[in-house]
Design an enzyme around this catalytic site. Structure first.
Site, mmCIF file in Angstrom:
data_model
loop_
_atom_site.group_PDB
_atom_site.id
_atom_site.type_symbol
_atom_site.label_atom_id
_atom_site.label_comp_id
_atom_site.label_asym_id
_atom_site.label_seq_id
_atom_site.Cartn_x
_atom_site.Cartn_y
_atom_site.Cartn_z
ATOM 1 N N GLU A 180 32.634 -38.980 -15.094
ATOM 2 C CA GLU A 180 31.678 -40.635 -15.264
ATOM 3 C C GLU A 180 30.445 -40.211 -14.002
ATOM 4 O O GLU A 180 30.704 -39.651 -13.031
ATOM 5 C CB GLU A 180 33.173 -41.479 -15.253
ATOM 6 C CG GLU A 180 32.680 -41.865 -13.474
ATOM 7 C CD GLU A 180 33.537 -43.466 -13.445
ATOM 8 O OE1 GLU A 180 33.266 -44.516 -13.303
ATOM 9 O OE2 GLU A 180 34.741 -43.575 -12.961
ATOM 10 N N ASP A 184 37.588 -33.679 3.092
ATOM 11 C CA ASP A 184 36.991 -32.976 3.521
ATOM 12 C C ASP A 184 35.871 -34.412 3.574
ATOM 13 O O ASP A 184 34.781 -34.253 2.669
ATOM 14 C CB ASP A 184 36.040 -32.332 2.247
ATOM 15 C CG ASP A 184 34.919 -31.347 2.793
ATOM 16 O OD1 ASP A 184 34.511 -31.232 3.552
ATOM 17 O OD2 ASP A 184 34.339 -30.489 1.857
#
Length: 310
Positions: free
Chosen positions: A103, A215
Site C-alpha cells: 500500500e 533494521d
C-alpha cells in the site's frame, strides 16, 4: 483475505493489479521514488485513482521480497504500529524484474506527539506475544524466525534457539565475523573468537522475547497522514528488544522523548543496556563492513577491543 493474497505469487504487475483492484484497472503512470540503495522503487498510479508502492530488483532476487513480505505480515499482524499492507510479490518476465507491491503511504510532517506515539507503539509491539513466529519444531525455542531472511543483501540466519545468547552468537555475530575474515589480522580474529566464546559475560537472557523490526534506523521510519507512525523495510525476527533500541541509536539517537515514552510502556534497564548496546552495534557494523568495505573496519575493531579488554 490479506494474508492469502500476500502469499500468492504473481507473474506480472498487471496480474497483481487486476487481482487486487479489479480486472478493468490498469497502470496509467509509474514514477520513480526514493527506495534505498538495494532496490528501485516506484509509485504506480492506477486508472481508478488508487496508488501503490512497488520495489523491484532482478528476477533472481525474488527471495528478497518474499522474505520481506513475511516480516511485514508478522509485524502488521500484531496491530501495535503502522506497517504497510503487503499487496503481493512476484516476477514480471516482460519487464525483467522481481517485485514487491505495498500500500502507498503518503509521507507527511511529524506532529508534536509523533515521537511519543512512536515510543509507546514500538514498546507495545515489543511486549506482544510473538512465539508463533518462531519455528516451534525445536521444542522450547524462543528466539529466531520461521524463515531465514536478509539484512540489506546479506543472508540473515534465523535458526530457532532456546537461548538469546546462543542465537545471537550462532545466527548473528558468527556468520558476519566469518564473512569478514579477510579484513582481520590474526590478533583481531583471536579476540573475536574469544568474544564469541564469552558472550554470556555481556548479554542477558531477556525476560520475554520480542518481535523485532531488525533494521530500525531513521530511514525505515515514516510519518504518515495525521502523524501516524509507520515502519518499513524490516529484517524481522524474534529476539531481545534491546537490539531494536540499539539500532535507533547507531547513527545518532532519536529525540529523548521517544525513549522516555518507550520506557513508560516497556521498562529499559538503562545501566545494563548501556553496557550491552555496542554488542548490538557490532552485528550491524560487521554487516556494513561486509557490504561496503573497510571504511567500517575501525568501528568493528574498536567494539571487539572494548569487550576483550584491549
Amino acid at each position: 483475505m490479506e494474508q492469502n493474497r500476500s502469499q500468492k505469487l504473481f507473474y506480472s504487475l498487471e496480474e497483481l493489479i487486476n487481482d487486487v483492484f479489479g480486472q478493468d484497472i490498469s497502470i496509467i503512470r509509474m514514477d520513480s521514488v526514493p527506495g534505498g540503495d538495494i532496490n528501485n522503487a516506484y509509485r504506480l498510479s492506477l486508472s481508478n485513482e488508487d496508488s501503490l508502492f512497488v520495489k523491484t530488483n532482478s528476477v533472481n532476487n525474488l527471495n528478497f521480497f518474499l522474505t520481506e513480505s513475511g516480516g511485514l505480515r508478522a509485524l502488521r499482524s500484531l496491530k501495535k504500529i503502522g506497517v504497510p499492507e503487503v499487496l503481493g510479490a512476484g516476477t514480471d518476465e516482460q519487464r525483467g524484474i522481481s517485485f514487491l507491491a505495498l500500500e502507498y503511504i503518503e509521507s507527511s510532517s511529524r506532529t508534536p506527539s509523533y515521537w511519543e506515539n512512536f515510543g509507546h507503539q514500538l514498546a507495545g509491539l515489543h511486549r506482544s506475544e510473538c512465539l508463533s513466529y518462531v519455528d516451534l519444531g525445536k521444542r522450547g525455542a524462543r528466539f529466531g524466525f520461521y524463515e531465514d531472511n536478509y539484512i540489506g543483501t546479506s543472508p540473515q540466519k534465523n535458526y530457532p534457539e532456546k537461548s538469546w545468547v546462543d542465537f545471537y552468537r550462532e545466527c548473528r555475530l558468527l556468520p558476519q565475523i566469518t564473512m569478514a575474515e579477510k579484513y582481520f589480522d590474526p590478533a583481531v580474529r583471536k579476540k573475536a573468537d574469544w568474544l564469541l566464546e564469552h558472550l554470556d559475560l555481556y548479554l542477558r537472557e531477556p525476560e520475554f522475547p520480542s518481535l523485532l523490526h531488525g533494521d530500525l534506523w531513521s530511514g525505515n521510519m515514516m510519518c504518515g497522514k495525521g502523524g501516524k507512525v509507520w515502519i518499513i523495510d524490516p529484517a524481522a525476527y524474534v529476539g531481545d528488544f534491546e537490539a531494536d533500541l540499539a539500532m535507533t541509536q547507531m547513527f545518532g539517537s532519536l529525540p529523548e522523548r521517544f525513549y522516555a515514552a518507550y520506557n513508560e510502556v516497556n521498562s529499559i534497564d538503562k545501566t545494563g543496556y548501556a553496557q550491552r548496546r555496542k554488542l548490538y552495534d557490532l552485528y550491524q557494523l560487521l554487516n556494513h563492513l561486509n557490504l561496503f568495505g573497510s571504511t567500517y573496519l575501525g568501528s568493528v575493531v574498536d567494539i571487539i577491543n572494548m569487550y576483550t579488554g584491549a
